[in-house]
Design a protein around this motif. Structure first.
Motif, PDB file in Angstrom:
ATOM      1  N   MET A   1       0.822  -1.195   0.000  1.00  0.00           N
ATOM      2  CA  MET A   1       0.000   0.000   0.000  1.00  0.00           C
ATOM      3  C   MET A   1       0.866   1.259   0.000  1.00  0.00           C
ATOM      4  N   ILE A   2       2.038   1.195   0.602  1.00  0.00           N
ATOM      5  CA  ILE A   2       2.931   2.350   0.623  1.00  0.00           C
ATOM      6  C   ILE A   2       3.333   2.747  -0.795  1.00  0.00           C
ATOM      7  N   ASP A   3       3.607   1.741  -1.630  1.00  0.00           N
ATOM      8  CA  ASP A   3       3.978   2.068  -3.002  1.00  0.00           C
ATOM      9  C   ASP A   3       2.822   2.736  -3.746  1.00  0.00           C
ATOM     10  N   GLY A   4       1.589   2.332  -3.453  1.00  0.00           N
ATOM     11  CA  GLY A   4       0.429   2.979  -4.064  1.00  0.00           C
ATOM     12  C   GLY A   4       0.303   4.435  -3.641  1.00  0.00           C
ATOM     13  N   LEU A   5       0.545   4.709  -2.352  1.00  0.00           N
ATOM     14  CA  LEU A   5       0.513   6.099  -1.879  1.00  0.00           C
ATOM     15  C   LEU A   5       1.622   6.920  -2.535  1.00  0.00           C
ATOM     16  N   LEU A   6       2.787   6.307  -2.707  1.00  0.00           N
ATOM     17  CA  LEU A   6       3.881   7.011  -3.375  1.00  0.00           C
ATOM     18  C   LEU A   6       3.540   7.317  -4.830  1.00  0.00           C
ATOM     19  N   ILE A   7       2.860   6.401  -5.482  1.00  0.00           N
ATOM     20  CA  ILE A   7       2.442   6.643  -6.873  1.00  0.00           C
ATOM     21  C   ILE A   7       1.448   7.793  -6.924  1.00  0.00           C
ATOM     22  N   LEU A   8       0.489   7.809  -5.992  1.00  0.00           N
ATOM     23  CA  LEU A   8      -0.472   8.913  -5.947  1.00  0.00           C
ATOM     24  C   LEU A   8       0.229  10.248  -5.702  1.00  0.00           C
ATOM     25  N   LEU A   9       1.167  10.250  -4.768  1.00  0.00           N
ATOM     26  CA  LEU A   9       1.920  11.479  -4.490  1.00  0.00           C
ATOM     27  C   LEU A   9       2.784  11.892  -5.680  1.00  0.00           C
ATOM     28  N   PHE A  10       3.316  10.910  -6.396  1.00  0.00           N
ATOM     29  CA  PHE A  10       4.110  11.210  -7.581  1.00  0.00           C
ATOM     30  C   PHE A  10       3.269  11.929  -8.634  1.00  0.00           C
ATOM     31  N   PHE A  11       2.040  11.472  -8.831  1.00  0.00           N
ATOM     32  CA  PHE A  11       1.179  12.130  -9.820  1.00  0.00           C
ATOM     33  C   PHE A  11       0.752  13.511  -9.347  1.00  0.00           C
ATOM     34  N   GLN A  12       0.584  13.688  -8.052  1.00  0.00           N
ATOM     35  CA  GLN A  12       0.305  15.028  -7.547  1.00  0.00           C
ATOM     36  C   GLN A  12       1.517  15.933  -7.798  1.00  0.00           C
ATOM     37  N   PHE A  13       2.705  15.404  -7.587  1.00  0.00           N
ATOM     38  CA  PHE A  13       3.935  16.139  -7.866  1.00  0.00           C
ATOM     39  C   PHE A  13       4.030  16.502  -9.351  1.00  0.00           C
ATOM     40  N   LEU A  14       3.705  15.543 -10.229  1.00  0.00           N
ATOM     41  CA  LEU A  14       3.715  15.838 -11.668  1.00  0.00           C
ATOM     42  C   LEU A  14       2.742  16.963 -12.009  1.00  0.00           C
ATOM     43  N   ALA A  51      -4.749   0.798  -6.360  1.00  0.00           N
ATOM     44  CA  ALA A  51      -6.098   0.507  -5.867  1.00  0.00           C
ATOM     45  C   ALA A  51      -6.199   0.414  -4.343  1.00  0.00           C
ATOM     46  N   PRO A  52      -5.339  -0.323  -3.639  1.00  0.00           N
ATOM     47  CA  PRO A  52      -5.470  -0.386  -2.176  1.00  0.00           C
ATOM     48  C   PRO A  52      -5.254   0.968  -1.496  1.00  0.00           C
ATOM     49  N   ALA A  53      -4.314   1.744  -2.004  1.00  0.00           N
ATOM     50  CA  ALA A  53      -4.051   3.064  -1.412  1.00  0.00           C
ATOM     51  C   ALA A  53      -5.229   4.000  -1.653  1.00  0.00           C
ATOM     52  N   ALA A  54      -5.769   3.977  -2.860  1.00  0.00           N
ATOM     53  CA  ALA A  54      -6.925   4.829  -3.161  1.00  0.00           C
ATOM     54  C   ALA A  54      -8.125   4.395  -2.338  1.00  0.00           C
ATOM     55  N   GLY A  55      -8.311   3.096  -2.176  1.00  0.00           N
ATOM     56  CA  GLY A  55      -9.415   2.592  -1.360  1.00  0.00           C
ATOM     57  C   GLY A  55      -9.305   3.032   0.084  1.00  0.00           C
ATOM     58  N   ALA A  56      -8.088   3.011   0.618  1.00  0.00           N
ATOM     59  CA  ALA A  56      -7.885   3.439   2.006  1.00  0.00           C
ATOM     60  C   ALA A  56      -8.182   4.928   2.160  1.00  0.00           C
ATOM     61  N   LEU A  57      -7.778   5.729   1.178  1.00  0.00           N
ATOM     62  CA  LEU A  57      -8.058   7.162   1.243  1.00  0.00           C
ATOM     63  C   LEU A  57      -9.555   7.435   1.129  1.00  0.00           C
TER      64      LEU A  57
END
Length: 123
Positions: A1-14, A51-57
């Motif tokens: 799930m940490i990698d999913g959160l990092l991917i989400l943060l990466f796209f926010q950074f982009l 998906a798991p990170a987005a679901g948790a959010l």
């Protein structure tokens, strides 16, 4: 799930980088989400990790929205001149969102929903 959160943060950074480079008058988080959507539509290899990170959010979205409501209540004197416009925007925005989500779901699901109901009549 940490990698999913990092991917989400990466796209926010982009999104932030794109806004800074182009000066587009949009929130960086919205641009980042659009970029993420495009990546997911193109079957990016990381889609299953997001998906798991987005679901948790989403599961705790009320905690993310709560500070906004508190801020509006505490700063009401700034918004009271625009109360009618804000109310209309919230109501119409909500209705428009409901309609658009319904239309998109029907379009994305295609005949799948109708087939599941139609299958019970064949017995």
């Amino acid at each position: 799930m940490i990698d999913g959160l990092l991917i989400l943060l990466f796209f926010q950074f982009l999104g932030e980088v794109l806004i800074r480079l182009t000066g587009i008058p949009l929130p960086a988080s919205v641009v980042g989400m659009v970029l993420l959507l495009l990546a997911l539509l193109l079957n990016a290899p990381f889609s299953q990790r997001v998906a798991p990170a987005a679901g948790a959010l989403i599961k705790h979205i009320s905690l993310l929205i709560f500070p906004l409501g508190v801020g509006i209540v505490l700063q009401w004197h700034r918004y009271e001149d625009y109360a009618l416009a804000l109310g209309v925007a919230v109501v119409l925005g909500t209705l428009l969102s409901l309609v658009l989500v319904t239309v998109m779901l029907k379009k994305l699901l295609g005949g799948k929903h109708g087939e599941s109901r139609g299958g019970s009549h064949d017995r």
